[in-house]
Write an enzyme that holds these catalytic residues in place. Sequence first.
Site, short mmCIF file in Angstrom:
data_model
loop_
_atom_site.label_atom_id
_atom_site.label_comp_id
_atom_site.label_asym_id
_atom_site.label_seq_id
_atom_site.Cartn_x
_atom_site.Cartn_y
_atom_site.Cartn_z
N TYR A 151 0.83 -1.21 0.00
CA TYR A 151 0.00 0.00 0.00
C TYR A 151 0.87 1.26 0.00
O TYR A 151 0.62 2.21 -0.76
CB TYR A 151 -0.90 -0.04 1.23
N LYS A 155 0.96 4.08 -3.01
CA LYS A 155 0.61 5.48 -2.80
C LYS A 155 1.79 6.41 -3.08
O LYS A 155 1.60 7.53 -3.58
CB LYS A 155 0.10 5.67 -1.37
#
Length: 241
Positions: A151, A155
Amino acid sequence: MPVALVSGASGALGRAIAVRLGGAGYRVGVHYHHNAPAADRTCRAIRRAGGRALAVEADLRDHAAVERLVAQILRQWGRLDLLVHSAGGLRDGLVLRMAPADWHAVIAAHLTGGFHLLQLAGRVMRRQRRGHIVTIGALAGGAGRAGQANYAAAKAGLAALTRSAAREWGPHRVQVNCVVPGVLAAGMSARINAAQRARLRRNQWLARSAPAGDVADWILTLSRTRGVSGQVFHLDSRPAG
């Protein structure tokens, strides 16, 4: 009336953004992948707020599916003024234990899907000589987070993609910015346990994050600017650096 497309609008943050835009006069494409009933609830909420809505399904990992998604918006309303990329997902795990499938799934949902959306929406906006794209970043993308390497990497990549697209499309009057919410009470952030949430809040001067409604308000305000691009905005109270 301007037209917006909000990816992941069946989720908590995407819904808040889509409803706020609809209430402000946007016609809103409500993207979803699996959860059609949730997308329908978002559409109903937009209409109650006085806006117009269209639910649109697509697997953002599939470039051809995103092409069909954008084409559907253009057939319905003839233009695209604002894209908000809010879709994503989590498959947490420590780096040494993370299954390759979990790595690829999260990278694909956030970053590859974001690339497909930016590329195809960007083509439309370049032809229009006007448009604004907002990606949704995460605190983990700047600082990393144990147990969320996939994640965090996705991002971080999304923020870099945002800046690169802003450089390329500035001459065409297409703005591209990234908004980083704090730890929200709903959506993916709701999975954080109480101890993790308390630890994160100790680093905040206000000991709280902006709620989803405030994030939606900020995105609406940002969409109305004409001189801001290539920026990453942190909607939080943490010290910089």
